[in-house]
Design an enzyme around this catalytic site. Structure first.
Site, PDB file in Angstrom:
ATOM      1  N   LYS A   9     -11.531   2.211  11.680  1.00  0.00           N
ATOM      2  CA  LYS A   9     -11.994   0.783  11.192  1.00  0.00           C
ATOM      3  C   LYS A   9     -12.410  -0.389  11.925  1.00  0.00           C
ATOM      4  CE  LYS A   9      -9.280   2.149   6.856  1.00  0.00           C
ATOM      5  NZ  LYS A   9      -8.380   1.624   5.735  1.00  0.00           N
ATOM      6  N   TYR A  49     -15.702   3.022  -1.627  1.00  0.00           N
ATOM      7  CA  TYR A  49     -14.205   2.746  -1.914  1.00  0.00           C
ATOM      8  C   TYR A  49     -14.327   2.535  -3.264  1.00  0.00           C
ATOM      9  CZ  TYR A  49     -11.923   2.215   2.564  1.00  0.00           C
ATOM     10  OH  TYR A  49     -10.977   2.337   3.584  1.00  0.00           O
ATOM     11  N   ASN A 112      -5.580  -1.571   8.831  1.00  0.00           N
ATOM     12  CA  ASN A 112      -4.662  -0.349   9.416  1.00  0.00           C
ATOM     13  C   ASN A 112      -5.644   0.700  10.007  1.00  0.00           C
ATOM     14  OD1 ASN A 112      -6.169   0.787   7.200  1.00  0.00           O
ATOM     15  ND2 ASN A 112      -4.500   1.165   5.979  1.00  0.00           N
ATOM     16  N   HIS A 115      -9.145   5.510   8.223  1.00  0.00           N
ATOM     17  CA  HIS A 115      -9.052   6.066   7.150  1.00  0.00           C
ATOM     18  C   HIS A 115      -9.150   7.512   7.137  1.00  0.00           C
ATOM     19  CE1 HIS A 115     -10.600   7.151   3.109  1.00  0.00           C
ATOM     20  NE2 HIS A 115     -11.519   8.052   3.781  1.00  0.00           N
ATOM     21  N   GLU A 126     -16.781  12.326   0.558  1.00  0.00           N
ATOM     22  CA  GLU A 126     -17.030  11.514   1.694  1.00  0.00           C
ATOM     23  C   GLU A 126     -17.674  11.866   2.715  1.00  0.00           C
ATOM     24  OE1 GLU A 126     -12.972  10.191   2.311  1.00  0.00           O
ATOM     25  OE2 GLU A 126     -12.600   9.178   0.192  1.00  0.00           O
TER      26      GLU A 126
HETATM   27  P1  ATP Z   1      -7.698   4.843   3.587  1.00  0.00           P
HETATM   28  O1  ATP Z   1      -8.426   5.061   1.901  1.00  0.00           O
HETATM   29  O2  ATP Z   1      -8.396   3.654   3.785  1.00  0.00           O
HETATM   30  O3  ATP Z   1      -7.537   6.050   4.006  1.00  0.00           O
HETATM   31  P2  ATP Z   1      -5.086   4.874   2.081  1.00  0.00           P
HETATM   32  O4  ATP Z   1      -5.759   6.170   1.474  1.00  0.00           O
HETATM   33  O5  ATP Z   1      -3.724   5.339   2.877  1.00  0.00           O
HETATM   34  O6  ATP Z   1      -6.393   4.311   2.991  1.00  0.00           O
HETATM   35  P3  ATP Z   1      -5.639   3.756  -0.228  1.00  0.00           P
HETATM   36  O7  ATP Z   1      -4.828   3.497  -1.300  1.00  0.00           O
HETATM   37  O8  ATP Z   1      -6.920   4.640  -0.422  1.00  0.00           O
HETATM   38  O9  ATP Z   1      -4.893   3.927   0.973  1.00  0.00           O
HETATM   39  O10 ATP Z   1      -6.039   2.220   0.075  1.00  0.00           O
HETATM   40  C1  ATP Z   1      -7.410   2.083   0.671  1.00  0.00           C
HETATM   41  C2  ATP Z   1      -7.083   0.734   1.777  1.00  0.00           C
HETATM   42  O11 ATP Z   1      -6.957  -0.385   0.692  1.00  0.00           O
HETATM   43  C3  ATP Z   1      -6.074   0.973   2.452  1.00  0.00           C
HETATM   44  O12 ATP Z   1      -6.324   1.503   3.763  1.00  0.00           O
HETATM   45  C4  ATP Z   1      -5.789  -0.441   2.854  1.00  0.00           C
HETATM   46  O13 ATP Z   1      -6.456  -1.112   3.863  1.00  0.00           O
HETATM   47  C5  ATP Z   1      -6.264  -1.374   1.493  1.00  0.00           C
HETATM   48  N1  ATP Z   1      -4.953  -1.565   0.567  1.00  0.00           N
HETATM   49  C6  ATP Z   1      -4.540  -0.432  -0.104  1.00  0.00           C
HETATM   50  N2  ATP Z   1      -3.561  -1.212  -0.875  1.00  0.00           N
HETATM   51  C7  ATP Z   1      -3.633  -2.444  -0.485  1.00  0.00           C
HETATM   52  C8  ATP Z   1      -2.829  -3.666  -1.144  1.00  0.00           C
HETATM   53  N3  ATP Z   1      -2.097  -3.483  -1.885  1.00  0.00           N
HETATM   54  N4  ATP Z   1      -3.272  -4.718  -0.409  1.00  0.00           N
HETATM   55  C9  ATP Z   1      -4.079  -4.781   0.395  1.00  0.00           C
HETATM   56  N5  ATP Z   1      -4.855  -3.872   0.915  1.00  0.00           N
HETATM   57  C10 ATP Z   1      -4.501  -2.691   0.511  1.00  0.00           C
HETATM   58 MG    MG Z   2      -7.546   6.213   0.450  1.00  0.00          MG
END
Ligand code: ATP
Ligand code: MG
Length: 137
Positions: A9, A49, A112, A115, A126
């Site tokens: 990211k 997303y 974070n 992804h 994806e």
């Molecule tokens: P990614 O899809 O990026 O790999 P993930 O699968 O661990 O991460 P998801 O639940 O898919 O998490 O959420 C996608 C992204 O949205 C997260 O990586 C995070 O950066 C952001 N995100 C998720 N939940 C929150 C929240 N409650 N507040 C802010 N940002 C969030």
């Molecule tokens: Mg995710």
């Protein structure tokens, strides 16, 4: 062999962590079989997303993912989807286990660093969202 979609990211690209994170993939026997640097526009990030559309963090997520270039790659290996999720650690770096990518490099829940696809269905979608078949080796 299973494939999964990975993104380094904008926060990690900005801090010169591409090499350190790629090293983690290779050390874990996750083979990089496709890779490119892109700067997503809002439409591309929203489509990626789409599952999170309507959630309170969606707009900020899209803003962050379009804030700078990212590295997108396909990782291949035995059980690569779950093994890569384990290597990344929990979404929030405060919850991520020691030694995981997010524990070591992520700045916050939003910033974070990486992804990873979360299921075979999302991995297929994806990978195809970013790469044509002839770009995967
Ligand atoms: P990614 O899809 O990026 O790999 P993930 O699968 O661990 O991460 P998801 O639940 O898919 O998490 O959420 C996608 C992204 O949205 C997260 O990586 C995070 O950066 C952001 N995100 C998720 N939940 C929150 C929240 N409650 N507040 C802010 N940002 C969030
Ligand atoms: Mg995710």
């Amino acid at each position: 062999i299973e494939k999964t979609l990975s993104i380094v990211k904008p926060d990690a690209v900005d801090r010169n962590l591409i090499g350190a994170i790629y090293q983690r993939f290779e050390n874990a026997d996750l083979k990089i079989v496709a890779a490119k640097m892109i700067h997503m526009n809002a439409e591309k990030a929203q489509g990626f997303y789409a599952e999170h559309e309507g959630k309170p963090f969606f707009a900020d997520l899209v803003e962050f993912m379009t804030s700078g270039p990212v590295m997108v790659q396909v990782l291949e290996g035995e059980s690569s989807i779950t093994r890569y999720r384990e290597l990344m650690g929990k979404t929030n770096p405060e919850d991520a286990a020691c030694g995981t990518i997010r524990s070591d490099f992520a700045l916050s829940l939003r910033h974070n660093s990486v992804h990873g696809s979360d299921s075979p269905e999302s991995a297929a979608r994806e990978v195809a969202y970013f790469f044509a078949d002839d770009e995967i080796f």
